[in-house]
Design a protein around this motif. Sequence first.
Motif, PDB file in Angstrom:
ATOM      1  N   TRP A 239      23.107  28.508  64.405  1.00 53.86           N
ATOM      2  CA  TRP A 239      21.722  28.915  65.046  1.00 53.86           C
ATOM      3  C   TRP A 239      20.322  28.669  63.997  1.00 53.86           C
ATOM      4  CZ3 TRP A 239      26.776  30.139  66.144  1.00 53.86           C
ATOM      5  CH2 TRP A 239      27.192  29.450  67.537  1.00 53.86           C
ATOM      6  N   PRO A 240      20.081  27.682  63.491  1.00 53.53           N
ATOM      7  CA  PRO A 240      19.085  27.699  62.388  1.00 53.53           C
ATOM      8  C   PRO A 240      17.991  28.747  62.957  1.00 53.53           C
ATOM      9  CG  PRO A 240      19.374  25.476  63.187  1.00 53.53           C
ATOM     10  CD  PRO A 240      20.246  26.396  63.881  1.00 53.53           C
ATOM     11  N   GLN A 241      17.670  28.512  64.440  1.00 55.91           N
ATOM     12  CA  GLN A 241      15.769  29.091  64.728  1.00 55.91           C
ATOM     13  C   GLN A 241      16.394  30.469  64.947  1.00 55.91           C
ATOM     14  OE1 GLN A 241      13.751  26.718  64.159  1.00 55.91           O
ATOM     15  NE2 GLN A 241      15.447  25.190  63.917  1.00 55.91           N
ATOM     16  N   ALA A 242      17.472  30.772  65.281  1.00 52.13           N
ATOM     17  CA  ALA A 242      18.614  32.164  65.615  1.00 52.13           C
ATOM     18  C   ALA A 242      17.684  33.651  64.920  1.00 52.13           C
ATOM     19  CB  ALA A 242      18.844  32.627  66.441  1.00 52.13           C
ATOM     20  N   PRO A 243      17.273  34.296  65.103  1.00 52.21           N
ATOM     21  CA  PRO A 243      17.516  35.895  64.100  1.00 52.21           C
ATOM     22  C   PRO A 243      18.640  35.941  63.546  1.00 52.21           C
ATOM     23  CG  PRO A 243      15.882  36.152  66.102  1.00 52.21           C
ATOM     24  CD  PRO A 243      16.674  34.732  65.955  1.00 52.21           C
ATOM     25  N   PRO A 244      18.984  36.228  62.277  1.00 52.74           N
ATOM     26  CA  PRO A 244      20.636  36.596  62.291  1.00 52.74           C
ATOM     27  C   PRO A 244      21.878  36.977  62.512  1.00 52.74           C
ATOM     28  CG  PRO A 244      19.090  36.852  60.243  1.00 52.74           C
ATOM     29  CD  PRO A 244      17.899  36.830  61.342  1.00 52.74           C
ATOM     30  N   GLY A 245      20.914  37.991  63.462  1.00 59.51           N
ATOM     31  CA  GLY A 245      21.379  39.351  64.170  1.00 59.51           C
ATOM     32  C   GLY A 245      22.130  38.385  65.692  1.00 59.51           C
ATOM     33  N   ARG A 246      20.962  37.570  66.121  1.00 60.26           N
ATOM     34  CA  ARG A 246      21.414  36.790  67.490  1.00 60.26           C
ATOM     35  C   ARG A 246      22.337  35.681  66.774  1.00 60.26           C
ATOM     36  NH1 ARG A 246      15.882  35.712  71.408  1.00 60.26           N
ATOM     37  NH2 ARG A 246      17.077  37.980  71.460  1.00 60.26           N
ATOM     38  N   ALA A 247      22.480  35.615  65.840  1.00 62.42           N
ATOM     39  CA  ALA A 247      23.143  33.804  65.215  1.00 62.42           C
ATOM     40  C   ALA A 247      24.440  34.623  65.236  1.00 62.42           C
ATOM     41  CB  ALA A 247      22.362  33.307  64.429  1.00 62.42           C
ATOM     42  N   ALA A 248      24.731  36.165  64.756  1.00 62.79           N
ATOM     43  CA  ALA A 248      25.819  35.902  64.535  1.00 62.79           C
ATOM     44  C   ALA A 248      26.506  36.602  66.073  1.00 62.79           C
ATOM     45  CB  ALA A 248      25.311  38.065  63.908  1.00 62.79           C
ATOM     46  N   SER A 249      25.900  37.091  66.517  1.00 68.75           N
ATOM     47  CA  SER A 249      26.516  37.717  68.348  1.00 68.75           C
ATOM     48  C   SER A 249      26.299  35.764  68.344  1.00 68.75           C
ATOM     49  CB  SER A 249      25.001  37.989  69.230  1.00 68.75           C
ATOM     50  OG  SER A 249      25.276  38.603  70.030  1.00 68.75           O
ATOM     51  N   SER A 250      25.898  35.224  68.657  1.00 73.02           N
ATOM     52  CA  SER A 250      25.976  33.618  69.843  1.00 73.02           C
ATOM     53  C   SER A 250      27.250  33.126  68.931  1.00 73.02           C
ATOM     54  CB  SER A 250      25.159  33.013  69.180  1.00 73.02           C
ATOM     55  OG  SER A 250      23.862  33.520  69.953  1.00 73.02           O
ATOM     56  N   LEU A 251      27.760  33.420  67.263  1.00 77.70           N
ATOM     57  CA  LEU A 251      29.425  33.312  66.630  1.00 77.70           C
ATOM     58  C   LEU A 251      30.143  34.142  67.415  1.00 77.70           C
ATOM     59  CD1 LEU A 251      31.351  31.639  64.719  1.00 77.70           C
ATOM     60  CD2 LEU A 251      30.141  32.840  63.213  1.00 77.70           C
ATOM     61  N   ARG A 252      30.514  34.998  67.923  1.00 78.55           N
ATOM     62  CA  ARG A 252      30.889  35.931  68.609  1.00 78.55           C
ATOM     63  C   ARG A 252      31.616  35.705  69.665  1.00 78.55           C
ATOM     64  NH1 ARG A 252      28.415  39.814  65.480  1.00 78.55           N
ATOM     65  NH2 ARG A 252      27.510  40.903  67.623  1.00 78.55           N
ATOM     66  N   SER A 253      30.303  35.055  70.715  1.00 78.96           N
ATOM     67  CA  SER A 253      30.856  34.718  71.829  1.00 78.96           C
ATOM     68  C   SER A 253      31.102  32.927  72.074  1.00 78.96           C
ATOM     69  CB  SER A 253      29.567  34.414  72.470  1.00 78.96           C
ATOM     70  OG  SER A 253      29.730  34.554  73.870  1.00 78.96           O
ATOM     71  N   VAL A 254      30.967  32.488  71.209  1.00 76.37           N
ATOM     72  CA  VAL A 254      31.746  31.479  71.269  1.00 76.37           C
ATOM     73  C   VAL A 254      32.962  31.281  70.242  1.00 76.37           C
ATOM     74  CG1 VAL A 254      31.480  29.038  69.739  1.00 76.37           C
ATOM     75  CG2 VAL A 254      29.204  29.831  70.813  1.00 76.37           C
ATOM     76  N   LEU A 255      33.556  31.808  69.723  1.00 78.25           N
ATOM     77  CA  LEU A 255      34.515  32.006  69.030  1.00 78.25           C
ATOM     78  C   LEU A 255      35.309  33.368  70.419  1.00 78.25           C
ATOM     79  CD1 LEU A 255      33.910  33.783  65.534  1.00 78.25           C
ATOM     80  CD2 LEU A 255      35.028  31.614  66.151  1.00 78.25           C
ATOM     81  N   TRP A 256      34.690  33.884  71.171  1.00 80.14           N
ATOM     82  CA  TRP A 256      35.465  34.558  71.486  1.00 80.14           C
ATOM     83  C   TRP A 256      36.009  33.508  72.817  1.00 80.14           C
ATOM     84  CZ3 TRP A 256      37.672  38.809  72.750  1.00 80.14           C
ATOM     85  CH2 TRP A 256      38.652  39.547  73.877  1.00 80.14           C
TER      86      TRP A 256
END
Length: 246
Positions: free
Chosen positions: A56-73
């Motif tokens: 998620w290169p366009q997202a702020p770091p915090g939102r990118a990290a949250s998106s990764l957690r969601s996908v992994l879950w």
Amino acid sequence: MTEHPNLRLGLLEDFEVSFAGDVLRTSLPAQRLLARLAVLQRGRPVQRTTLAERLWPQAPPGRAASSLRSVLWRLPRPRGRTLVICTTTTVRLSGDVHVDLWDVEAQAHALCTEDQPPPTALDDLAPLTRDLLPAWDEPWLQVEQESFRQKRLHALERSSDALRRRGRFTDALSAGLGAVQAEPLRESAHRSVIAVHLAEGNHAEALRQYDAYRTLLAHDLGLRPSPVIRTMVAPLLGRPVDVPAV
């Protein structure tokens, strides 16, 4: 001891994740994540922050990290089996996952580095006719796609030569034509096909293959075939190749 069913990750032609023969549904972000872990990381761990930023290169770091957690879950966990191994800081593809790309790369390596390729490497060449996720246009994947394409083309040509030497002309011809189909302007692929025709004594077929390549090369690039391929068919003509008849 009962063998556990395999988790399989398919990256050749189409993306597919399966378990015990059943296809598992995965979201597009999950597909991108799994493909990255398989193609770039090769089972090695990657930092979670790095992975999130790349996905998620366009997202702020915090939102990118949250998106990764969601996908992994939301990744499938058939019968408790996991596709990825996560720690607080890293992510990697699970060792239980069987990746078709890795198998075909190993096959291509054996074909291109062994003077006498093992028979098992020549038994099934169909995987060498498939590209790496050809419908994907992710920028990070482009170099990997071309790298794999070159590996499989070299492997098909080496397979054709090895099969021809063993007298397996039908299989040798299929391998050579597979390389031609993948890259019609590749001269070494056409040479493999011509060599099979010559070995079988099919001189007209050899000339037809040469002429088709010569015509295509002139039309698309304005070039002539190299002296190497012209020499292969010159004895069949009784005159210099590519010299217009008077």
